[in-house]
Design a protein around this motif. Sequence first.
Motif, PDB file in Angstrom:
ATOM      1  N   ARG A  63       0.830  -1.217   0.000  1.00  0.00           N
ATOM      2  CA  ARG A  63       0.000   0.000   0.000  1.00  0.00           C
ATOM      3  C   ARG A  63       0.857   1.256   0.000  1.00  0.00           C
ATOM      4  O   ARG A  63       0.603   2.216  -0.714  1.00  0.00           O
ATOM      5  CB  ARG A  63      -0.960  -0.026   1.202  1.00  0.00           C
ATOM      6  N   ARG A  64       1.909   1.263   0.817  1.00  0.00           N
ATOM      7  CA  ARG A  64       2.722   2.482   0.902  1.00  0.00           C
ATOM      8  C   ARG A  64       3.690   2.630  -0.267  1.00  0.00           C
ATOM      9  O   ARG A  64       4.310   3.675  -0.430  1.00  0.00           O
ATOM     10  CB  ARG A  64       3.428   2.574   2.252  1.00  0.00           C
ATOM     11  N   SER A  65       3.788   1.578  -1.117  1.00  0.00           N
ATOM     12  CA  SER A  65       4.631   1.696  -2.306  1.00  0.00           C
ATOM     13  C   SER A  65       3.995   2.615  -3.347  1.00  0.00           C
ATOM     14  O   SER A  65       4.659   3.058  -4.270  1.00  0.00           O
ATOM     15  CB  SER A  65       4.898   0.313  -2.911  1.00  0.00           C
ATOM     16  N   GLY A  66       2.704   2.901  -3.172  1.00  0.00           N
ATOM     17  CA  GLY A  66       1.997   3.770  -4.106  1.00  0.00           C
ATOM     18  C   GLY A  66       1.405   2.987  -5.263  1.00  0.00           C
ATOM     19  O   GLY A  66       1.799   1.852  -5.529  1.00  0.00           O
ATOM     20  N   ILE A 114       3.593  -8.894  -7.033  1.00  0.00           N
ATOM     21  CA  ILE A 114       2.505  -9.080  -6.085  1.00  0.00           C
ATOM     22  C   ILE A 114       1.803  -7.739  -5.994  1.00  0.00           C
ATOM     23  O   ILE A 114       2.443  -6.706  -5.769  1.00  0.00           O
ATOM     24  CB  ILE A 114       3.018  -9.530  -4.708  1.00  0.00           C
ATOM     25  N   THR A 115       0.490  -7.737  -6.192  1.00  0.00           N
ATOM     26  CA  THR A 115      -0.281  -6.497  -6.262  1.00  0.00           C
ATOM     27  C   THR A 115      -1.472  -6.573  -5.313  1.00  0.00           C
ATOM     28  O   THR A 115      -2.151  -7.598  -5.241  1.00  0.00           O
ATOM     29  CB  THR A 115      -0.804  -6.276  -7.708  1.00  0.00           C
ATOM     30  N   LEU A 116      -1.721  -5.486  -4.622  1.00  0.00           N
ATOM     31  CA  LEU A 116      -2.919  -5.402  -3.781  1.00  0.00           C
ATOM     32  C   LEU A 116      -4.162  -5.382  -4.651  1.00  0.00           C
ATOM     33  O   LEU A 116      -4.204  -4.686  -5.659  1.00  0.00           O
ATOM     34  CB  LEU A 116      -2.914  -4.097  -2.964  1.00  0.00           C
ATOM     35  N   THR A 117      -5.166  -6.119  -4.239  1.00  0.00           N
ATOM     36  CA  THR A 117      -6.473  -6.032  -4.895  1.00  0.00           C
ATOM     37  C   THR A 117      -7.229  -4.850  -4.289  1.00  0.00           C
ATOM     38  O   THR A 117      -6.789  -4.272  -3.277  1.00  0.00           O
ATOM     39  CB  THR A 117      -7.282  -7.321  -4.661  1.00  0.00           C
ATOM     40  N   ALA A 118      -8.355  -4.505  -4.871  1.00  0.00           N
ATOM     41  CA  ALA A 118      -9.176  -3.423  -4.307  1.00  0.00           C
ATOM     42  C   ALA A 118      -9.571  -3.754  -2.869  1.00  0.00           C
ATOM     43  O   ALA A 118      -9.547  -2.883  -1.987  1.00  0.00           O
ATOM     44  CB  ALA A 118     -10.415  -3.199  -5.168  1.00  0.00           C
ATOM     45  N   GLU A 119      -9.915  -5.014  -2.625  1.00  0.00           N
ATOM     46  CA  GLU A 119     -10.260  -5.436  -1.263  1.00  0.00           C
ATOM     47  C   GLU A 119      -9.053  -5.300  -0.333  1.00  0.00           C
ATOM     48  O   GLU A 119      -9.190  -4.903   0.828  1.00  0.00           O
ATOM     49  CB  GLU A 119     -10.756  -6.886  -1.279  1.00  0.00           C
ATOM     50  N   GLY A 120      -7.858  -5.618  -0.845  1.00  0.00           N
ATOM     51  CA  GLY A 120      -6.629  -5.479  -0.058  1.00  0.00           C
ATOM     52  C   GLY A 120      -6.337  -4.038   0.303  1.00  0.00           C
ATOM     53  O   GLY A 120      -5.927  -3.733   1.424  1.00  0.00           O
ATOM     54  N   VAL A 121      -6.548  -3.128  -0.651  1.00  0.00           N
ATOM     55  CA  VAL A 121      -6.342  -1.700  -0.388  1.00  0.00           C
ATOM     56  C   VAL A 121      -7.305  -1.232   0.703  1.00  0.00           C
ATOM     57  O   VAL A 121      -6.899  -0.543   1.652  1.00  0.00           O
ATOM     58  CB  VAL A 121      -6.527  -0.856  -1.676  1.00  0.00           C
ATOM     59  N   GLU A 122      -8.563  -1.612   0.577  1.00  0.00           N
ATOM     60  CA  GLU A 122      -9.577  -1.187   1.548  1.00  0.00           C
ATOM     61  C   GLU A 122      -9.254  -1.700   2.955  1.00  0.00           C
ATOM     62  O   GLU A 122      -9.289  -0.943   3.926  1.00  0.00           O
ATOM     63  CB  GLU A 122     -10.961  -1.672   1.115  1.00  0.00           C
ATOM     64  N   LEU A 123      -8.911  -2.987   3.060  1.00  0.00           N
ATOM     65  CA  LEU A 123      -8.579  -3.556   4.368  1.00  0.00           C
ATOM     66  C   LEU A 123      -7.340  -2.892   4.951  1.00  0.00           C
ATOM     67  O   LEU A 123      -7.305  -2.551   6.136  1.00  0.00           O
ATOM     68  CB  LEU A 123      -8.369  -5.074   4.259  1.00  0.00           C
ATOM     69  N   ASP A 125      -6.124   0.116   4.325  1.00  0.00           N
ATOM     70  CA  ASP A 125      -6.446   1.486   4.731  1.00  0.00           C
ATOM     71  C   ASP A 125      -7.200   1.503   6.059  1.00  0.00           C
ATOM     72  O   ASP A 125      -6.927   2.350   6.920  1.00  0.00           O
ATOM     73  CB  ASP A 125      -7.249   2.197   3.648  1.00  0.00           C
ATOM     74  N   ASP A 126      -8.129   0.575   6.236  1.00  0.00           N
ATOM     75  CA  ASP A 126      -8.862   0.494   7.503  1.00  0.00           C
ATOM     76  C   ASP A 126      -7.922   0.125   8.655  1.00  0.00           C
ATOM     77  O   ASP A 126      -7.958   0.749   9.720  1.00  0.00           O
ATOM     78  CB  ASP A 126      -9.991  -0.537   7.424  1.00  0.00           C
ATOM     79  N   LEU A 127      -7.086  -0.887   8.431  1.00  0.00           N
ATOM     80  CA  LEU A 127      -6.218  -1.373   9.508  1.00  0.00           C
ATOM     81  C   LEU A 127      -5.101  -0.404   9.865  1.00  0.00           C
ATOM     82  O   LEU A 127      -4.721  -0.316  11.030  1.00  0.00           O
ATOM     83  CB  LEU A 127      -5.633  -2.738   9.136  1.00  0.00           C
ATOM     84  N   ILE A 128      -4.556   0.323   8.888  1.00  0.00           N
ATOM     85  CA  ILE A 128      -3.463   1.248   9.229  1.00  0.00           C
ATOM     86  C   ILE A 128      -3.991   2.366  10.120  1.00  0.00           C
ATOM     87  O   ILE A 128      -3.291   2.806  11.040  1.00  0.00           O
ATOM     88  CB  ILE A 128      -2.720   1.794   7.984  1.00  0.00           C
ATOM     89  N   ALA A 129      -5.210   2.792   9.912  1.00  0.00           N
ATOM     90  CA  ALA A 129      -5.795   3.821  10.779  1.00  0.00           C
ATOM     91  C   ALA A 129      -5.940   3.290  12.201  1.00  0.00           C
ATOM     92  O   ALA A 129      -5.581   3.969  13.178  1.00  0.00           O
ATOM     93  CB  ALA A 129      -7.146   4.284  10.226  1.00  0.00           C
TER      94      ALA A 129
END
Length: 166
Positions: A63-66, A114-123, A125-129
């Motif tokens: 996620r933080r790789s952009g 290895i790429t984040l899926t949309a579900e991976g991005v959402e999870l 983002d929720d967990l980092i907060a």
Amino acid sequence: MQPDPIAAMVEQWKRERPDLDATPMLVIGRLFRLTSALDQRLRPPFGAADLGSGDFDVLAALRRSGAPYALSAGELSRTVLVTTGAITKRVDRLEARGLVGRSVAQGDSRGRLITLTAEGVELTDDLIAVHLDNQRRLLAGLTEDERTQLADLLGRLALTLTPGDD
């Protein structure tokens, strides 16, 4: 405030072996105890999300790789500081959950991204907060200046501990 068992150990060594300087335990011993205590307090949100040990590290690194949130196993290994074998196991678990996908690297048919899926991005983002709120809560006993000073000191210590040194 609870008694400091590390200080008690140092005092015992001072009594039993006054010829030795046991004061390094005040730093190293406390770091070990804190690592364990922090891990116990930081892990529950990841467990609640059904993530195994280290899985969030992979998600967060991607996620933080952009955008497009993709790294090779080697890049992940260097970022997360674990072997490529450990990365493979983690990615296997995350892929089975639909949180990451694998694809052929452009320009290298042997390489995989290895790429984040949309579900991976959402999870993620929720967990980092949640994770950062948890970290702030755990550091609430220190002032902002103390947190800055501790971060600086730990950074300096980390610079003195290069891989392979002992």
